[in-house]
Design a protein around this motif. Sequence first.
Motif, PDB file in Angstrom:
ATOM      1  N   GLY A   1       0.778  -1.279   0.039  1.00  0.00           N
ATOM      2  CA  GLY A   1      -0.112   0.025  -0.086  1.00  0.00           C
ATOM      3  C   GLY A   1       0.811   1.280  -0.123  1.00  0.00           C
ATOM      4  N   ALA A   2       0.252   2.295  -0.284  1.00  0.00           N
ATOM      5  CA  ALA A   2       0.977   3.424  -0.403  1.00  0.00           C
ATOM      6  C   ALA A   2       1.247   4.090   1.064  1.00  0.00           C
ATOM      7  N   GLY A   3       0.699   3.919   1.947  1.00  0.00           N
ATOM      8  CA  GLY A   3       0.828   4.297   3.198  1.00  0.00           C
ATOM      9  C   GLY A   3       0.120   3.669   4.269  1.00  0.00           C
ATOM     10  N   ARG A   4       0.213   3.994   5.560  1.00  0.00           N
ATOM     11  CA  ARG A   4      -0.786   3.489   6.489  1.00  0.00           C
ATOM     12  C   ARG A   4      -2.172   4.002   6.357  1.00  0.00           C
ATOM     13  N   PRO A   5      -3.274   3.229   6.677  1.00  0.00           N
ATOM     14  CA  PRO A   5      -4.685   3.378   6.750  1.00  0.00           C
ATOM     15  C   PRO A   5      -5.075   4.411   7.430  1.00  0.00           C
ATOM     16  N   ASP A   6      -6.027   5.025   7.231  1.00  0.00           N
ATOM     17  CA  ASP A   6      -6.684   6.030   8.094  1.00  0.00           C
ATOM     18  C   ASP A   6      -6.800   5.632   9.769  1.00  0.00           C
ATOM     19  N   TRP A   7      -7.318   4.194   9.739  1.00  0.00           N
ATOM     20  CA  TRP A   7      -7.704   3.802  11.109  1.00  0.00           C
ATOM     21  C   TRP A   7      -6.458   3.680  11.893  1.00  0.00           C
ATOM     22  N   PHE A   8      -5.139   3.751  11.336  1.00  0.00           N
ATOM     23  CA  PHE A   8      -4.000   3.550  12.045  1.00  0.00           C
ATOM     24  C   PHE A   8      -3.516   5.009  13.051  1.00  0.00           C
ATOM     25  N   TYR A   9      -4.292   6.117  12.654  1.00  0.00           N
ATOM     26  CA  TYR A   9      -4.060   7.502  13.056  1.00  0.00           C
ATOM     27  C   TYR A   9      -5.182   7.646  13.962  1.00  0.00           C
ATOM     28  N   ASP A  10      -6.100   6.979  14.139  1.00  0.00           N
ATOM     29  CA  ASP A  10      -7.506   7.008  15.132  1.00  0.00           C
ATOM     30  C   ASP A  10      -7.378   6.110  16.369  1.00  0.00           C
ATOM     31  N   LYS A  11      -6.950   6.732  17.414  1.00  0.00           N
ATOM     32  CA  LYS A  11      -6.897   5.926  18.620  1.00  0.00           C
ATOM     33  C   LYS A  11      -7.966   5.127  19.065  1.00  0.00           C
ATOM     34  N   ALA A  12      -9.339   5.590  18.665  1.00  0.00           N
ATOM     35  CA  ALA A  12     -10.461   4.860  18.850  1.00  0.00           C
ATOM     36  C   ALA A  12     -10.527   3.701  18.296  1.00  0.00           C
ATOM     37  N   ARG A  13      -9.665   3.372  16.950  1.00  0.00           N
ATOM     38  CA  ARG A  13      -9.953   2.367  16.348  1.00  0.00           C
ATOM     39  C   ARG A  13      -8.542   1.769  16.749  1.00  0.00           C
ATOM     40  N   TYR A  14      -7.407   1.947  16.858  1.00  0.00           N
ATOM     41  CA  TYR A  14      -6.380   1.210  17.101  1.00  0.00           C
ATOM     42  C   TYR A  14      -6.169   0.785  18.425  1.00  0.00           C
ATOM     43  N   GLY A  15      -6.931   1.606  19.464  1.00  0.00           N
ATOM     44  CA  GLY A  15      -6.787   1.330  21.034  1.00  0.00           C
ATOM     45  C   GLY A  15      -5.704   2.105  21.617  1.00  0.00           C
ATOM     46  N   GLY A  16      -4.707   2.910  20.947  1.00  0.00           N
ATOM     47  CA  GLY A  16      -3.651   3.328  21.872  1.00  0.00           C
ATOM     48  C   GLY A  16      -2.436   2.573  21.804  1.00  0.00           C
ATOM     49  N   ILE A  17      -1.015   3.226  21.724  1.00  0.00           N
ATOM     50  CA  ILE A  17       0.191   2.577  21.310  1.00  0.00           C
ATOM     51  C   ILE A  17       0.360   1.384  22.633  1.00  0.00           C
ATOM     52  N   LEU A  18      -0.121   1.655  23.841  1.00  0.00           N
ATOM     53  CA  LEU A  18       0.009   0.671  25.076  1.00  0.00           C
ATOM     54  C   LEU A  18      -0.924  -0.469  24.921  1.00  0.00           C
ATOM     55  N   THR A  19      -1.928  -0.332  24.244  1.00  0.00           N
ATOM     56  CA  THR A  19      -2.917  -1.449  24.071  1.00  0.00           C
ATOM     57  C   THR A  19      -2.585  -2.216  23.066  1.00  0.00           C
ATOM     58  N   ASP A  20      -1.875  -1.666  21.949  1.00  0.00           N
ATOM     59  CA  ASP A  20      -1.458  -2.283  20.797  1.00  0.00           C
ATOM     60  C   ASP A  20       0.019  -2.914  20.870  1.00  0.00           C
ATOM     61  N   ILE A  21       0.940  -2.096  20.814  1.00  0.00           N
ATOM     62  CA  ILE A  21       2.387  -2.559  20.774  1.00  0.00           C
ATOM     63  C   ILE A  21       2.722  -3.358  22.022  1.00  0.00           C
ATOM     64  N   ALA A  22       2.638  -2.389  23.148  1.00  0.00           N
ATOM     65  CA  ALA A  22       3.019  -2.964  24.814  1.00  0.00           C
ATOM     66  C   ALA A  22       2.480  -4.414  25.055  1.00  0.00           C
ATOM     67  N   SER A  23       1.199  -4.676  24.462  1.00  0.00           N
ATOM     68  CA  SER A  23       0.755  -5.923  24.784  1.00  0.00           C
ATOM     69  C   SER A  23       1.550  -7.032  24.825  1.00  0.00           C
ATOM     70  N   HIS A  24       2.425  -7.139  23.795  1.00  0.00           N
ATOM     71  CA  HIS A  24       3.522  -8.117  23.372  1.00  0.00           C
ATOM     72  C   HIS A  24       4.659  -8.230  24.655  1.00  0.00           C
ATOM     73  N   GLN A  25       5.054  -7.011  25.249  1.00  0.00           N
ATOM     74  CA  GLN A  25       5.897  -7.165  26.293  1.00  0.00           C
ATOM     75  C   GLN A  25       5.174  -7.279  27.535  1.00  0.00           C
ATOM     76  N   ILE A  26       3.967  -6.923  27.616  1.00  0.00           N
ATOM     77  CA  ILE A  26       3.244  -7.458  29.115  1.00  0.00           C
ATOM     78  C   ILE A  26       3.338  -8.986  29.087  1.00  0.00           C
ATOM     79  N   ASP A  27       3.013  -9.487  27.711  1.00  0.00           N
ATOM     80  CA  ASP A  27       2.767 -10.958  27.551  1.00  0.00           C
ATOM     81  C   ASP A  27       4.229 -11.453  28.330  1.00  0.00           C
ATOM     82  N   GLN A  28       5.234 -10.945  27.629  1.00  0.00           N
ATOM     83  CA  GLN A  28       6.554 -11.682  27.892  1.00  0.00           C
ATOM     84  C   GLN A  28       7.074 -11.431  29.491  1.00  0.00           C
ATOM     85  N   PHE A  29       6.784 -10.282  29.855  1.00  0.00           N
ATOM     86  CA  PHE A  29       6.720 -10.118  31.231  1.00  0.00           C
ATOM     87  C   PHE A  29       6.204 -11.254  32.223  1.00  0.00           C
ATOM     88  N   LEU A  30       4.934 -11.619  32.067  1.00  0.00           N
ATOM     89  CA  LEU A  30       4.221 -12.376  32.634  1.00  0.00           C
ATOM     90  C   LEU A  30       4.737 -14.041  32.509  1.00  0.00           C
TER      91      LEU A  30
END
Length: 350
Positions: A172-201
Amino acid sequence: MSSTHAVRFAAVGLDHAHIFGQVAGLIDAGAEFVAMATDDPSAAVAVSMREQYPDVPVADSPEELVARDGIDLIVTAGVPDRRGPIAVAAMLAGKDVVTDKPGCVSLDQLEEIKKAVDSSGRFWSVTFSERFEVPSVIKAGELVRAGRIGTVVQTLGLGPHRIGDRAHLSGGAGRPDWFYDKARYGGILTDIASHQIDQFLWFTGARTAEIVTSTVGNFGNPDEPGLQDFGEILLRSENAQGYIRVDWYTPAGLGTWGDGRLMILGTDGYIELRKYVDIAGRDGGDHLFLVNQEGTQYIDCSGIETTYYADLLRDVRERTTTAAPQEHTFETMRLALTAQQQAAVRGAAR
């Protein structure tokens, strides 16, 4: 279902490129890919999926496919705010669910998912790919459980990403609109940091933890205030501590989408993982460094087998949750959502 039965699965929601790894992993493990559907057939990922699997039928709608008989498992990498509703509908229709992370974007969605798991007897697995699909993390788990660094007292997880990564854009030419909409992607901690929380536990053996403090910010993309390009979490359990930093700052000069690292501190040593790149060092990924009372050791983990998708198929057949215990998945997402909800907001982020 017998042990020789081929698990039949459908892909519902084709918005994030993680669907390619999920589908390939299930097929390689022996599952049968029988159909796909999505909310936005014009999305770059959806177009690429149809090109890659031209013989797989495309259903008219996600709702119709979720309700269809003869399907054992639904896999989804839809827009994050759609993953929870897709999962609930699929479980209530008698199907197990494998979803890209984040598995949901709110605590209310998580409660609905828990209710659906309880009432349906189906399982809900979130593909924390930075553990399940990374051989060096699997090897580190073996070393920790063998006592090679003593008791784990802290993990330090770094999850940098690059906005313009071509693999994630699927042409694709770039990230879709939902990538910039917190209500849709959930925020950076909900999204990416869930990986690191999983590994901590997982590495500390904790069944639960608390968020001590968390922060999100937008320091490099002021024209897109809906994007949180930085996040951090300090968390702790009864016996361990963790620090997490995630961001969208990976520069174009790096040969991969992010220099993901994990450091595991034990009472008798420590492990460092350079998951995707060893900058100015060894080629490839999955580099593990072990330091303990016996000395210092480098382990190339690129040949270590990952078992997540094979474990999932066995779970479907045997009604178990060996790929990821259900309560662990619930707790990982609860912590990520709580950290996001409680986070101090800095910079241009809103």
